[in-house]
Design an enzyme around this catalytic site. Structure first.
Site, mmCIF file in Angstrom:
data_model
loop_
_atom_site.group_PDB
_atom_site.id
_atom_site.type_symbol
_atom_site.label_atom_id
_atom_site.label_comp_id
_atom_site.label_asym_id
_atom_site.label_seq_id
_atom_site.Cartn_x
_atom_site.Cartn_y
_atom_site.Cartn_z
ATOM 1 N N LEU A 1 0.846 -1.190 0.000
ATOM 2 C CA LEU A 1 0.000 0.000 0.000
ATOM 3 C C LEU A 1 0.885 1.244 0.000
ATOM 4 C CD1 LEU A 1 -2.733 -0.639 2.746
ATOM 5 C CD2 LEU A 1 -3.082 -0.463 0.280
ATOM 6 N N TYR B 1 -4.306 -10.858 16.104
ATOM 7 C CA TYR B 1 -3.085 -11.156 15.340
ATOM 8 C C TYR B 1 -2.753 -12.646 15.438
ATOM 9 C CZ TYR B 1 1.813 -10.788 13.842
ATOM 10 O OH TYR B 1 3.010 -10.944 13.195
HETATM 11 N N1 LIG Z 1 8.217 -8.070 12.924
HETATM 12 C C1 LIG Z 1 8.058 -9.185 13.603
HETATM 13 O O1 LIG Z 1 8.580 -9.344 14.717
HETATM 14 C C2 LIG Z 1 7.249 -10.304 13.021
HETATM 15 C C3 LIG Z 1 7.222 -11.531 13.687
HETATM 16 C C4 LIG Z 1 6.462 -12.573 13.158
HETATM 17 C C5 LIG Z 1 5.774 -12.373 11.971
HETATM 18 N N2 LIG Z 1 5.804 -11.166 11.323
HETATM 19 C C6 LIG Z 1 5.038 -11.025 10.096
HETATM 20 O O2 LIG Z 1 5.931 -10.735 9.030
HETATM 21 C C7 LIG Z 1 5.268 -9.918 8.059
HETATM 22 C C8 LIG Z 1 6.091 -8.665 7.803
HETATM 23 O O3 LIG Z 1 6.281 -7.989 9.037
HETATM 24 P P1 LIG Z 1 7.157 -6.653 9.166
HETATM 25 O O4 LIG Z 1 7.815 -6.671 10.474
HETATM 26 O O5 LIG Z 1 7.958 -6.461 7.933
HETATM 27 O O6 LIG Z 1 5.971 -5.582 9.229
HETATM 28 P P2 LIG Z 1 5.917 -4.105 8.641
HETATM 29 O O7 LIG Z 1 4.814 -3.409 9.349
HETATM 30 O O8 LIG Z 1 7.290 -3.497 8.626
HETATM 31 O O9 LIG Z 1 5.495 -4.385 7.125
HETATM 32 C C9 LIG Z 1 4.205 -4.788 6.759
HETATM 33 C C10 LIG Z 1 3.895 -4.152 5.410
HETATM 34 O O10 LIG Z 1 2.577 -4.568 5.016
HETATM 35 C C11 LIG Z 1 1.966 -3.481 4.368
HETATM 36 N N3 LIG Z 1 0.505 -3.613 4.373
HETATM 37 C C12 LIG Z 1 -0.348 -3.454 5.434
HETATM 38 N N4 LIG Z 1 -1.615 -3.607 5.003
HETATM 39 C C13 LIG Z 1 -1.568 -3.883 3.674
HETATM 40 C C14 LIG Z 1 -2.547 -4.149 2.680
HETATM 41 N N5 LIG Z 1 -3.861 -4.149 2.971
HETATM 42 N N6 LIG Z 1 -2.130 -4.381 1.418
HETATM 43 C C15 LIG Z 1 -0.814 -4.383 1.112
HETATM 44 N N7 LIG Z 1 0.165 -4.123 1.996
HETATM 45 C C16 LIG Z 1 -0.217 -3.883 3.269
HETATM 46 C C17 LIG Z 1 2.440 -2.252 5.152
HETATM 47 O O11 LIG Z 1 2.304 -1.064 4.372
HETATM 48 C C18 LIG Z 1 3.884 -2.610 5.458
HETATM 49 O O12 LIG Z 1 4.778 -2.087 4.489
HETATM 50 C C19 LIG Z 1 3.886 -9.615 8.625
HETATM 51 O O13 LIG Z 1 2.959 -10.523 8.096
HETATM 52 C C20 LIG Z 1 4.071 -9.865 10.109
HETATM 53 O O14 LIG Z 1 2.858 -10.183 10.728
HETATM 54 C C21 LIG Z 1 6.539 -10.131 11.825
#
Ligand SMILES: NC(=O)c1ccc[n+]([C@@H]2O[C@H](COP(=O)([O-])OP(=O)(O)OC[C@H]3O[C@@H](n4cnc5c(N)ncnc54)[C@H](O)[C@@H]3O)[C@@H](O)[C@H]2O)c1
Length: 262
Positions: A39, A158
């Site tokens: 997005l 979540y």
């Molecule tokens: N950061 C952590 O500790 C962690 C741990 C376990 C799992 N995860 C998972 O890993 C993935 C990435 O996490 P991250 O830390 O990079 O998060 P982040 O928030 O840095 O990145 C998530 C991205 O998703 C995008 N996004 C949100 N809604 C959207 C939509 N409707 N359409 C398209 N894009 C959309 C956001 O703009 C953002 O750039 C996520 O699924 C998160 O749940 C993260």
């Protein structure tokens, strides 16, 4: 040495996030043609420019994973820009908010489930359809979380969405196996990221401690003794996208320094 993803078209959702960016960097280093979607177009534009400056191939397309029309339009554009069908997908878009179980509003529950679970389903389904149509024996990877393996009283929505991704991966894997397409996921633990800071600012506020104290207490519980980097996640995602993992499907791998073992 042959690059593992030389000329492979791999699309990443949430490519502007901490983990999506690390995955894009890793794949581009190994020769992939990376299509970053999000997005937040300004963020993926910056990531793609840096990849191109480093000699990689990268494109950007706006995509809202909650909208089938946006997904289809973005995939059309990706195929047109790169001149062919996708070989791989990483569904990394995700959101997280902090609420105690008793205070979680339905609207926030719906929002989280819609992006994290329904969004992953919609992208898996449309990419799966196109891989089947074009005869590509591709690799699809979702991003679940160790939160999907057990209870989480402050991120109930979540955790439920991430448990759902583990189930979705199993069903999609069975549906696509006859076409030679694999579907797997990773379950990261505590990643050094903006999302983790959000979790710990919420927890710190509930406990009356600082974010740094909350994070340090969590890191103390990680058997490997350090916080996880986005690159730690990208390494295993790259493995699942590669033919090295060609005989694996329907699996969700914990990548969490030993924090979760089931
Ligand atoms: N950061 C952590 O500790 C962690 C741990 C376990 C799992 N995860 C998972 O890993 C993935 C990435 O996490 P991250 O830390 O990079 O998060 P982040 O928030 O840095 O990145 C998530 C991205 O998703 C995008 N996004 C949100 N809604 C959207 C939509 N409707 N359409 C398209 N894009 C959309 C956001 O703009 C953002 O750039 C996520 O699924 C998160 O749940 C993260």
């Amino acid at each position: 040495m042959t690059l593992r993803f030389d000329g492979k078209r791999i699309l990443i959702t949430g490519g502007g996030g901490n983990i999506g960016t690390a995955i894009a960097q890793r794949l581009a280093r190994e020769g992939a043609w990376v299509i970053l979607t999000d997005l937040a177009v300004d963020r993926i534009d910056r990531v793609a420019q840096a990849l191109r400056d480093g000699g990689g191939r990268a494109w950007t397309v706006s995509m809202d994973v909650t909208s089938p029309a946006s997904i289809a339009a973005a995939l059309d554009q990706a195929e047109q820009m790169t001149g062919g069908p996708l070989d791989g997908l990483v569904a990394a878009a995700g959101v997280l908010k902090i609420y105690d179980f008793l205070d979680l509003p339905k609207a926030d529950w719906d929002f989280t489930l819609n992006v994290n679970l329904t969004g992953t389903f919609l992208v898996f389904q449309e990419v799966g359809r196109r891989m089947v149509r074009s005869g590509v024996k591709g690799h699809i990877v979702g991003i679940s979380s160790v939160s999907g393996r057990s209870g989480r009283p402050n991120v109930v929505d979540y955790a439920a969405s991430k448990a759902g991704v583990i189930s979705l991966v199993r069903s999609a894997a069975l549906a696509l196996a006859p076409h030679g397409i694999t579907v797997n996921a990773v379950c990261p633990g505590v990643v050094d990221s903006d999302m983790t800071r959000t979790v710990h600012s919420g927890r710190a506020a509930l406990k009356g401690i600082t974010v740094e104290e909350s994070l340090a207490a969590m890191v103390n519980t990680i058997p490997l003794g350090r916080i996880q980097t986005p690159a730690d996640v990208a390494d295993v995602v790259a493995f699942l996208l590669s033919d090295d993992a060609g005989y694996m499907t329907g699996q969700s791998l914990n990548v969490c320094g030993g924090l979760e073992m089931d």
